[in-house]
Scaffold this motif. Sequence first.
Motif, PDB file in Angstrom:
ATOM      1  N   SER A 139      -1.607   7.282  12.976  1.00 48.19           N
ATOM      2  CA  SER A 139      -0.825   6.098  12.623  1.00 48.19           C
ATOM      3  C   SER A 139      -0.048   6.438  11.373  1.00 48.19           C
ATOM      4  O   SER A 139      -0.443   7.328  10.600  1.00 48.19           O
ATOM      5  N   ILE A 140       1.048   5.729  11.141  1.00 48.10           N
ATOM      6  CA  ILE A 140       1.698   5.881   9.842  1.00 48.10           C
ATOM      7  C   ILE A 140       0.743   5.445   8.738  1.00 48.10           C
ATOM      8  O   ILE A 140       0.885   5.832   7.575  1.00 48.10           O
ATOM      9  N   GLY A 141      -0.312   4.693   9.125  1.00 48.06           N
ATOM     10  CA  GLY A 141      -1.366   4.335   8.187  1.00 48.06           C
ATOM     11  C   GLY A 141      -2.207   5.509   7.739  1.00 48.06           C
ATOM     12  O   GLY A 141      -3.150   5.323   6.971  1.00 48.06           O
ATOM     13  N   ASP A 142      -1.893   6.734   8.210  1.00 44.02           N
ATOM     14  CA  ASP A 142      -2.567   7.899   7.647  1.00 44.02           C
ATOM     15  C   ASP A 142      -1.774   8.497   6.487  1.00 44.02           C
ATOM     16  O   ASP A 142      -2.156   9.525   5.927  1.00 44.02           O
ATOM     17  N   ARG A 143      -0.661   7.833   6.111  1.00 42.14           N
ATOM     18  CA  ARG A 143       0.150   8.287   4.969  1.00 42.14           C
ATOM     19  C   ARG A 143       0.292   7.218   3.888  1.00 42.14           C
ATOM     20  O   ARG A 143       0.526   7.541   2.727  1.00 42.14           O
ATOM     21  N   ILE A 144       0.202   5.949   4.297  1.00 42.27           N
ATOM     22  CA  ILE A 144       0.432   4.860   3.352  1.00 42.27           C
ATOM     23  C   ILE A 144      -0.495   3.702   3.716  1.00 42.27           C
ATOM     24  O   ILE A 144      -0.741   3.449   4.896  1.00 42.27           O
ATOM     25  N   VAL A 145      -1.029   3.023   2.709  1.00 36.62           N
ATOM     26  CA  VAL A 145      -2.015   1.971   2.956  1.00 36.62           C
ATOM     27  C   VAL A 145      -1.369   0.598   2.851  1.00 36.62           C
ATOM     28  O   VAL A 145      -0.273   0.444   2.320  1.00 36.62           O
ATOM     29  N   VAL A 272       5.838   2.874  -7.957  1.00 36.85           N
ATOM     30  CA  VAL A 272       6.991   2.363  -7.215  1.00 36.85           C
ATOM     31  C   VAL A 272       6.571   1.988  -5.798  1.00 36.85           C
ATOM     32  O   VAL A 272       6.930   0.927  -5.286  1.00 36.85           O
ATOM     33  N   ARG A 273       5.790   2.873  -5.179  1.00 35.06           N
ATOM     34  CA  ARG A 273       5.295   2.601  -3.832  1.00 35.06           C
ATOM     35  C   ARG A 273       4.456   1.326  -3.798  1.00 35.06           C
ATOM     36  O   ARG A 273       4.599   0.488  -2.902  1.00 35.06           O
ATOM     37  N   ASP A 274       3.582   1.147  -4.805  1.00 38.15           N
ATOM     38  CA  ASP A 274       2.742  -0.048  -4.855  1.00 38.15           C
ATOM     39  C   ASP A 274       3.577  -1.318  -4.916  1.00 38.15           C
ATOM     40  O   ASP A 274       3.280  -2.311  -4.237  1.00 38.15           O
ATOM     41  N   ARG A 275       4.634  -1.297  -5.738  1.00 36.91           N
ATOM     42  CA  ARG A 275       5.473  -2.492  -5.865  1.00 36.91           C
ATOM     43  C   ARG A 275       6.148  -2.825  -4.540  1.00 36.91           C
ATOM     44  O   ARG A 275       6.244  -4.001  -4.154  1.00 36.91           O
TER      45      ARG A 275
END
Length: 282
Positions: A139-145, A272-275
């Motif tokens: 899943s793309i969820g293996d790169r970003i949560v 930045v990613r978190d925001r």
Amino acid sequence: MTTSPRTVVVTGASKGIGAATVRQLVGRGRRVIAGVRREQDAAALKAGFGERVVPVHLDVTDPDTVAAAVATVRDTVGADGLAGLVNNAGIAVAAPVEFLPPAELRRQLDVNVVGQVAVTQALLPLLRDGHGRIVNVGSIGDRIVSPMLGAYTASKFALAALTDTLRLELAPWGIGVVLVEPGAVATPIWQTATASADQLLATLPPTVDKLYGAQIAAAHASARRNDAAGIPPEEVAKVIAHALTTRRPRTRYLVGRDARIASAVARLPPRVRDRLVLSQSR
């Protein structure tokens, strides 16, 4: 030289990406051994495909059904061995990590990680015999949560790591190991995950809604969008079939525009990613 069709095992084959993968592979002349959990799903596959599909009862978390399924695979392929394995079975557990019951975390990892490894281990001798290939559906969820999906994304990060490790370890035998990373796909997993999440949340303390109500509502809205606007599972199945049959597959395949966008976001500086992620969770 064998004249029998090359055989591929697909787990989680009753619906969504798994069912679409069965259709794709049969259309490309492969015989499919399809792992399902319900008798009605097995009957539907037999009615739809006849001898081109061999349904087997397979719960990836149950050693007895894994062993029985492997015996069926061995009897079916004989000395030809196995051309491929698609590890597609999976679930999504949704809850804030603060209140996530450890038993639910174990269930998530058992299905999405431990079960995948168990099936792979059991079928590797046949994959060696058949000079086969493994495709893991990540899943793309293996790169970003995402908030509320910590257990699910943890399982996908783990599966990605195991995929890379297996590719290195199995290289001496020429067994390719590929990870397919879809974005949002219009499959029943979203409805199932939402219903399961609602049942789980109903058992948690009332403070969960007070503390995380906005994020839970945002996660529900995201699931509805994914269900309505996700790419068809056939798009993922085409990539899986390509990864199994092309001469030199890539190690990873992103599937879907949102997966490519999320992959770019994942490479941003963490703050930045978190925001950006949090802006979508309110």
